[in-house]
Motif scaffolding. Structure first.
Motif, PDB file in Angstrom:
ATOM      1  N   ASP A 171      18.776  19.796  19.499  1.00  0.00           N
ATOM      2  CA  ASP A 171      19.982  20.071  18.714  1.00  0.00           C
ATOM      3  C   ASP A 171      19.569  20.240  17.247  1.00  0.00           C
ATOM      4  O   ASP A 171      19.100  19.297  16.616  1.00  0.00           O
ATOM      5  N   ILE A 172      19.703  21.462  16.729  1.00  0.00           N
ATOM      6  CA  ILE A 172      19.322  21.720  15.324  1.00  0.00           C
ATOM      7  C   ILE A 172      20.575  22.161  14.563  1.00  0.00           C
ATOM      8  O   ILE A 172      21.183  23.181  14.897  1.00  0.00           O
ATOM      9  N   GLN A 173      20.940  21.354  13.589  1.00  0.00           N
ATOM     10  CA  GLN A 173      22.167  21.659  12.840  1.00  0.00           C
ATOM     11  C   GLN A 173      21.917  21.586  11.347  1.00  0.00           C
ATOM     12  O   GLN A 173      21.139  20.751  10.892  1.00  0.00           O
ATOM     13  N   LEU A 174      22.601  22.440  10.606  1.00  0.00           N
ATOM     14  CA  LEU A 174      22.500  22.408   9.149  1.00  0.00           C
ATOM     15  C   LEU A 174      23.855  21.954   8.602  1.00  0.00           C
ATOM     16  O   LEU A 174      24.862  22.646   8.764  1.00  0.00           O
ATOM     17  N   ARG A 175      23.841  20.762   7.982  1.00  0.00           N
ATOM     18  CA  ARG A 175      25.109  20.219   7.460  1.00  0.00           C
ATOM     19  C   ARG A 175      24.959  19.955   5.964  1.00  0.00           C
ATOM     20  O   ARG A 175      24.187  19.068   5.583  1.00  0.00           O
ATOM     21  N   GLU A 176      25.657  20.711   5.160  1.00  0.00           N
ATOM     22  CA  GLU A 176      25.671  20.547   3.699  1.00  0.00           C
ATOM     23  C   GLU A 176      24.260  20.358   3.123  1.00  0.00           C
ATOM     24  O   GLU A 176      23.929  19.313   2.570  1.00  0.00           O
ATOM     25  N   LYS A 177      23.447  21.349   3.285  1.00  0.00           N
ATOM     26  CA  LYS A 177      22.066  21.367   2.756  1.00  0.00           C
ATOM     27  C   LYS A 177      21.125  20.389   3.463  1.00  0.00           C
ATOM     28  O   LYS A 177      19.976  20.223   3.051  1.00  0.00           O
ATOM     29  N   LYS A 181      14.133   5.587  30.525  1.00  0.00           N
ATOM     30  CA  LYS A 181      15.407   6.287  30.260  1.00  0.00           C
ATOM     31  C   LYS A 181      15.154   7.543  29.426  1.00  0.00           C
ATOM     32  O   LYS A 181      15.863   8.544  29.542  1.00  0.00           O
ATOM     33  N   GLY A 182      14.191   7.457  28.550  1.00  0.00           N
ATOM     34  CA  GLY A 182      13.899   8.630  27.717  1.00  0.00           C
ATOM     35  C   GLY A 182      13.779   8.296  26.240  1.00  0.00           C
ATOM     36  O   GLY A 182      13.898   7.140  25.827  1.00  0.00           O
ATOM     37  N   THR A 183      13.544   9.350  25.478  1.00  0.00           N
ATOM     38  CA  THR A 183      13.291   9.177  24.037  1.00  0.00           C
ATOM     39  C   THR A 183      14.143  10.162  23.247  1.00  0.00           C
ATOM     40  O   THR A 183      14.380  11.291  23.697  1.00  0.00           O
ATOM     41  N   SER A 184      14.597   9.697  22.079  1.00  0.00           N
ATOM     42  CA  SER A 184      15.338  10.586  21.194  1.00  0.00           C
ATOM     43  C   SER A 184      14.688  10.512  19.802  1.00  0.00           C
ATOM     44  O   SER A 184      14.509   9.434  19.254  1.00  0.00           O
ATOM     45  N   ILE A 185      14.330  11.667  19.273  1.00  0.00           N
ATOM     46  CA  ILE A 185      13.728  11.726  17.931  1.00  0.00           C
ATOM     47  C   ILE A 185      14.664  12.498  17.020  1.00  0.00           C
ATOM     48  O   ILE A 185      15.060  13.634  17.335  1.00  0.00           O
ATOM     49  N   HIS A 186      15.021  11.845  15.904  1.00  0.00           N
ATOM     50  CA  HIS A 186      15.956  12.486  14.973  1.00  0.00           C
ATOM     51  C   HIS A 186      15.280  12.635  13.611  1.00  0.00           C
ATOM     52  O   HIS A 186      14.781  11.673  13.043  1.00  0.00           O
ATOM     53  N   ILE A 187      15.271  13.871  13.116  1.00  0.00           N
ATOM     54  CA  ILE A 187      14.668  14.144  11.795  1.00  0.00           C
ATOM     55  C   ILE A 187      15.754  14.712  10.895  1.00  0.00           C
ATOM     56  O   ILE A 187      16.506  15.602  11.301  1.00  0.00           O
ATOM     57  N   LYS A 188      15.823  14.161   9.680  1.00  0.00           N
ATOM     58  CA  LYS A 188      16.822  14.661   8.732  1.00  0.00           C
ATOM     59  C   LYS A 188      16.125  14.961   7.415  1.00  0.00           C
ATOM     60  O   LYS A 188      15.351  14.150   6.922  1.00  0.00           O
ATOM     61  N   LEU A 189      16.401  16.130   6.851  1.00  0.00           N
ATOM     62  CA  LEU A 189      15.767  16.484   5.572  1.00  0.00           C
ATOM     63  C   LEU A 189      16.623  17.487   4.802  1.00  0.00           C
ATOM     64  O   LEU A 189      17.500  18.130   5.386  1.00  0.00           O
ATOM     65  N   LEU A 190      16.315  17.556   3.505  1.00  0.00           N
ATOM     66  CA  LEU A 190      17.007  18.517   2.636  1.00  0.00           C
ATOM     67  C   LEU A 190      16.438  19.898   2.917  1.00  0.00           C
ATOM     68  O   LEU A 190      15.226  20.063   2.947  1.00  0.00           O
ATOM     69  N   TYR A 191      17.343  20.876   3.148  1.00  0.00           N
ATOM     70  CA  TYR A 191      16.850  22.211   3.502  1.00  0.00           C
ATOM     71  C   TYR A 191      17.686  23.293   2.843  1.00  0.00           C
ATOM     72  O   TYR A 191      18.904  23.159   2.834  1.00  0.00           O
ATOM     73  N   PRO A 192      17.137  24.342   2.259  1.00  0.00           N
ATOM     74  CA  PRO A 192      15.740  24.777   2.354  1.00  0.00           C
ATOM     75  C   PRO A 192      14.856  24.046   1.324  1.00  0.00           C
ATOM     76  O   PRO A 192      15.161  23.507   0.412  1.00  0.00           O
TER      77      PRO A 192
END
Lengths: 261, 218
Positions: free
Chosen positions: A197-203, A250-261
């Motif tokens: 799931d790749i989303q861009l939310r307010e930069k 059960k599995g793994t979830s990796i979440h990355i959040k960063l300022l973009y671009p």
């Protein structure tokens, strides 16, 4: 109040000393401030050099990854198709026109498939050019490649495909980051289903990759050996945050959040 | 003896400027001219006093016009790289000094030392020195203090004009009522001159070192 001559002389000397000491302290302060500023600037230059070196390393890794994919594809896919074509053509008996025609048709189809696969590989070889077209496209190509193996079922939500701006250095690192996570899933997770799931939310760019594999103990010492230390380092390079949740079996979830671009 | 020591400091500084201060800019030219003028003024003041046994204050009253002009120009020269529109500040400083100087000359006479004008000039010069350091700290430029002419030249000016506050405050009183303290004020001025010309000499060496670094890097 009357002062004696010696007292007046003392006052004059003392006051002059005070007026001379004040600039001394001021200059020491300025000198120290400028020294720290210089050190800070030098540190910034070193950090910048390190970042550039890391980008270069990442670039090489992306190329290596691409080469591995190409080698695997040539061996497992195109190589098989061409062997089959050769086998087909070798077995043609011109006297049996009907059978020969069928075999030639089959061979043509196999050759056409090979050409399609080669085109896909050529695209993959231009990973950096693909980055020029946008991170979304480069990532999508990675996902397509994993899906094509037939081993994994992928659910993709890639909002980056709709974007028309790029961030060359960040994009390269993010592409390698996702490649690394996928490598980990393929090597260690034993998963069947991968959700991206790749989303861009307010930069801010949010990337969440979830699998239904065997999971691992996040707190256990040595899990960095699973390739997560380089994931962590790359997230730091793009000044992002990394959040890993994993449950055994059960599995793994990796979440990355960063300022973009 | 004190006058001789002063002349010696000034002469050494003048020689240092001639040896180490290279370049074709206005600051280099004015510095050499000003230090030459300082040596001439100090020597002629000393000789006038010796020969005529009369006050030499009128010589120094003429000299301070050039002193204020050179110091304010020097500060303008070093602040200019940080602030584009600093010329009005430099002109205003000198005009304020001239106004107070003329007022003092008319009211007290030309043959009395222009203490008020010097005090006003000192305050304005100290303000400009601090303004220079403020801009230096704010600036993105990274400078090496070891080889920076501006930093040391302004430091010398700051020491001299801030340090001479007590001298300026007491001078009028002492000349009239407390002759016993005259000697100590003379020693203070000698010390301040030693600091000023000593640091200026060092700043000229810094300038020469900087020039050498620049030529060796090409």
């Amino acid at each position: 109040m009357q002062f004696s001559p010696s007292e007046i002389v003392n006052i004059i000397i003392l006051a002059t000393c005070v007026f001379l000491i004040a600039p001394v302290f001021l200059l020491i302060y300025i000198k120290e401030y400028l020294r720290k500023k210089r050190a800070h600037e030098e540190e910034k230059v070193i950090l910048n050099q390190k970042f550039e070196a890391e980008v270069l390393k990442t670039q090489i890794e992306v190329q290596e990854q691409t080469m591995q994919t190409i080698a695997a594809d040539l061996h497992d896919n195109i190589g098989q198709l061409l062997s089959l074509t050769a086998l087909n053509l070798n077995s043609i008996n011109i006297e049996h026109t009907e059978k020969a025609k069928q075999k030639i048709d089959n061979s043509i189809e196999l050759v056409n498939n090979s050409i399609r696969e080669l085109r896909a590989l050529a695209k993959l070889m231009q990973a950096e050019n693909i980055l020029m077209m946008g991170l979304g496209t480069a990532l999508q190509q990675e996902f397509d490649h994993v899906e094509k193996t037939g081993r994994y079922q992928l659910t993709i939500n890639n909002q980056l495909l709709e974007l028309n701006f790029v961030s060359p250095q960040k994009d390269l690192i993010l592409l390698r980051l996702v490649q690394e996570i996928f490598n980990n899933i393929i090597k260690h997770s034993n998963a069947n289903h991968i959700t991206v799931d790749i989303q861009l939310r307010e930069k801010y760019l949010d990337i969440t990759i979830t699998d239904d594999g065997i999971g691992f103990d996040v707190n256990k010492a040595g899990y960095n050996g699973l390739g997560l230390s380089s994931v962590r380092k790359r997230v730091e390079m793009v000044q992002g945050s990394l959040n890993i949740n994993s449950v055994i079996n059960k599995g793994t979830s990796i979440h990355i959040k960063l300022l973009y671009p | 003896m004190i006058s001789s020591a002063n002349i010696l400091f000034e002469f050494i500084c003048f020689v240092m400027a001639l040896c180490f201060l290279k370049g074709n800019d206005k600051f280099t030219l004015f510095t050499k001219l000003y230090l030459g003028l300082v040596c001439i003024t100090e020597t002629s003041g000393f000789l006038w006093m010796m020969c005529t046994n009369k006050s030499n204050i009128w010589i120094f009253n003429i000299y301070i016009l050039f002193e204020a002009l050179y110091i304010s120009f020097g500060l303008y020269h070093f602040i200019k790289p940080f602030k584009k529109n600093v010329k009005p500040l430099y002109i205003a400083t000198y005009l304020i000094f001239i106004a107070v100087y003329l007022y003092g000359s008319f009211t007290r006479g030309f043959f009395k030392f222009q203490t008020t004008a010097i005090m006003v000039a000192s305050v304005l010069i100290v303000f400009l020195c601090l303004y220079y350091y403020h801009n230096l700290m704010k600036s993105d430029k990274i400078i090496s203090i070891r080889n920076n002419l501006g930093f040391w030249w302004v430091a010398a000016v700051l020491f001299f004009y801030f340090g001479s506050t007590v001298y300026n405050l007491f001078m009028n009183v002492i000349f009239s009522n407390k002759p016993f303290a005259y000697e100590i004020l003379v020693y203070i001025m000698l010390t301040l001159n030693a600091i000023l010309y000593g640091i200026w000499s060092y700043s000229f060496i810094c300038s020469s070192r900087h020039q050498k670094l620049l030529t060796s890097s090409y």
